[in-house]
Design a protein around this motif. Structure first.
Motif, PDB file in Angstrom:
ATOM      1  N   UNK A   1      15.157  -1.487  24.408  1.00 37.90           N
ATOM      2  CA  UNK A   1      14.327  -1.658  23.106  1.00 37.90           C
ATOM      3  C   UNK A   1      12.820  -1.610  23.286  1.00 37.90           C
ATOM      4  N   UNK A   2      12.178  -0.702  22.413  1.00 39.40           N
ATOM      5  CA  UNK A   2      10.664  -0.724  22.683  1.00 39.40           C
ATOM      6  C   UNK A   2      10.171  -1.241  21.322  1.00 39.40           C
ATOM      7  N   UNK A   3       9.650  -2.520  21.444  1.00 37.12           N
ATOM      8  CA  UNK A   3       8.967  -3.202  20.159  1.00 37.12           C
ATOM      9  C   UNK A   3       7.415  -3.203  20.344  1.00 37.12           C
ATOM     10  N   UNK A   4       7.296  -2.379  19.219  1.00 42.63           N
ATOM     11  CA  UNK A   4       5.722  -1.952  19.029  1.00 42.63           C
ATOM     12  C   UNK A   4       4.940  -3.065  18.569  1.00 42.63           C
ATOM     13  N   UNK A   5       5.579  -3.998  17.670  1.00 53.40           N
ATOM     14  CA  UNK A   5       4.803  -5.265  17.294  1.00 53.40           C
ATOM     15  C   UNK A   5       4.425  -6.049  18.378  1.00 53.40           C
ATOM     16  N   UNK A   6       5.267  -6.369  19.406  1.00 54.75           N
ATOM     17  CA  UNK A   6       4.986  -7.234  20.621  1.00 54.75           C
ATOM     18  C   UNK A   6       4.511  -6.617  21.836  1.00 54.75           C
ATOM     19  N   UNK A   7       4.539  -5.198  21.778  1.00 50.96           N
ATOM     20  CA  UNK A   7       4.105  -4.168  22.916  1.00 50.96           C
ATOM     21  C   UNK A   7       4.856  -4.302  24.048  1.00 50.96           C
ATOM     22  N   UNK A   8       6.189  -4.729  24.147  1.00 48.52           N
ATOM     23  CA  UNK A   8       6.984  -4.830  25.357  1.00 48.52           C
ATOM     24  C   UNK A   8       8.381  -3.846  25.147  1.00 48.52           C
ATOM     25  N   UNK A   9       8.928  -3.556  26.333  1.00 47.86           N
ATOM     26  CA  UNK A   9      10.242  -2.703  26.457  1.00 47.86           C
ATOM     27  C   UNK A   9      10.940  -3.976  27.049  1.00 47.86           C
ATOM     28  N   UNK A  10      12.269  -3.965  26.279  1.00 51.80           N
ATOM     29  CA  UNK A  10      13.451  -4.828  27.101  1.00 51.80           C
ATOM     30  C   UNK A  10      14.650  -4.197  27.016  1.00 51.80           C
ATOM     31  N   UNK A  11      15.271  -4.620  28.045  1.00 58.01           N
ATOM     32  CA  UNK A  11      16.703  -3.839  28.447  1.00 58.01           C
ATOM     33  C   UNK A  11      17.699  -4.835  28.330  1.00 58.01           C
ATOM     34  N   UNK A  12      18.688  -4.351  27.927  1.00 58.60           N
ATOM     35  CA  UNK A  12      19.823  -5.383  27.722  1.00 58.60           C
ATOM     36  C   UNK A  12      21.022  -5.256  28.877  1.00 58.60           C
ATOM     37  N   UNK A  13      20.582  -5.232  30.179  1.00 54.64           N
ATOM     38  CA  UNK A  13      21.248  -4.719  31.389  1.00 54.64           C
ATOM     39  C   UNK A  13      21.842  -6.269  31.558  1.00 54.64           C
ATOM     40  N   UNK A  14      22.627  -6.382  32.706  1.00 51.06           N
ATOM     41  CA  UNK A  14      23.072  -7.619  33.282  1.00 51.06           C
ATOM     42  C   UNK A  14      22.246  -8.594  33.579  1.00 51.06           C
ATOM     43  N   UNK A  15      20.951  -8.047  33.776  1.00 47.76           N
ATOM     44  CA  UNK A  15      19.826  -9.048  34.315  1.00 47.76           C
ATOM     45  C   UNK A  15      18.788  -8.397  33.369  1.00 47.76           C
ATOM     46  N   UNK A  16      18.756  -9.091  32.080  1.00 46.66           N
ATOM     47  CA  UNK A  16      17.327  -8.785  31.348  1.00 46.66           C
ATOM     48  C   UNK A  16      15.908  -8.586  31.687  1.00 46.66           C
ATOM     49  N   UNK A  17      15.393  -7.509  31.476  1.00 43.84           N
ATOM     50  CA  UNK A  17      14.133  -7.232  31.990  1.00 43.84           C
ATOM     51  C   UNK A  17      13.222  -7.089  30.620  1.00 43.84           C
ATOM     52  N   UNK A  18      12.056  -7.558  30.615  1.00 40.04           N
ATOM     53  CA  UNK A  18      10.950  -7.335  29.816  1.00 40.04           C
ATOM     54  C   UNK A  18       9.885  -6.776  30.234  1.00 40.04           C
ATOM     55  N   UNK A  19       9.457  -5.797  30.009  1.00 39.76           N
ATOM     56  CA  UNK A  19       8.271  -4.948  30.630  1.00 39.76           C
ATOM     57  C   UNK A  19       6.773  -4.615  29.622  1.00 39.76           C
ATOM     58  N   UNK A  20       5.785  -5.100  29.767  1.00 40.58           N
ATOM     59  CA  UNK A  20       4.896  -5.014  28.974  1.00 40.58           C
ATOM     60  C   UNK A  20       4.432  -3.519  28.800  1.00 40.58           C
ATOM     61  N   UNK A  21       3.991  -2.957  27.838  1.00 42.91           N
ATOM     62  CA  UNK A  21       3.606  -1.666  27.578  1.00 42.91           C
ATOM     63  C   UNK A  21       2.660  -1.174  28.530  1.00 42.91           C
ATOM     64  N   UNK A  22       1.604  -2.125  29.019  1.00 42.51           N
ATOM     65  CA  UNK A  22       0.517  -1.797  29.672  1.00 42.51           C
ATOM     66  C   UNK A  22       1.110  -1.251  31.183  1.00 42.51           C
ATOM     67  N   UNK A  23       2.523  -1.399  31.593  1.00 39.87           N
ATOM     68  CA  UNK A  23       3.011  -1.098  32.760  1.00 39.87           C
ATOM     69  C   UNK A  23       3.830   0.054  32.526  1.00 39.87           C
ATOM     70  N   UNK A  24       4.043   0.676  31.515  1.00 36.58           N
ATOM     71  CA  UNK A  24       4.827   1.834  31.254  1.00 36.58           C
ATOM     72  C   UNK A  24       3.942   3.054  31.109  1.00 36.58           C
ATOM     73  N   UNK A  25       4.792   4.192  31.183  1.00 32.18           N
ATOM     74  CA  UNK A  25       4.107   5.437  31.042  1.00 32.18           C
ATOM     75  C   UNK A  25       3.549   5.721  29.791  1.00 32.18           C
ATOM     76  N   UNK A  26       2.342   6.067  29.461  1.00 34.10           N
ATOM     77  CA  UNK A  26       1.833   6.404  28.252  1.00 34.10           C
ATOM     78  C   UNK A  26       2.333   7.462  27.394  1.00 34.10           C
TER      79      UNK A  26
END
Length: 120
Positions: free
Chosen positions: A59-84
């Motif tokens: 999930x790319x959430x542009x309001x909160x500027x995070x990407x989260x994944x629903x894998x067995x271990x959920x991960x939340x990555x801020x947009x600042x750490x993702x590829x532009x």
């Protein structure tokens, strides 16, 4: 073991069809826009994009500027750490689907930040 004396054919005979190599096909690289189309994008709301890749939703959430994944271990990555470029492609896809995400901040260098110690 087969020696050259046992071979009854002519060495200049062409190889049988099943032994001939097929020509390699040159593949063009996939653009990010086409890559997002293959990931089955869907608009969650006006500022969130959901993509499915290998059975895992991201999930790319542009309001909160995070990407989260629903894998067995959920991960939340801020947009600042993702590829532009990936973020721009995801935002463009969301706009194409009818969403209204906020603009991405301008690209700023993050590697040349001054280091601050314990004292300001």
């Amino acid at each position: 073991m087969i020696s050259a004396d046992m071979y009854e054919g002519d060495y200049s005979d062409p190889a049988p069809a099943f032994l001939q190599r097929t020509p390699t096909v040159k593949k063009e690289p996939l653009s990010l826009k086409d890559a997002f189309n293959n990931l089955h994008p869907a608009m969650e709301n006006s500022s969130s994009l959901r993509v499915l890749s290998s059975g895992i939703y991201a999930y790319y959430d542009f309001a909160q500027r995070v990407r989260s994944s629903g894998s067995p271990t959920p991960t939340i990555t801020p947009f600042s750490q993702l590829d532009r470029d990936t973020l721009v492609a995801a935002r463009d896809k969301l706009v194409e689907l009818g969403g209204n995400p906020p603009e991405l901040p301008s690209e700023a260098p993050t590697l040349n930040k001054q280091l601050r110690g314990l004292n300001p």
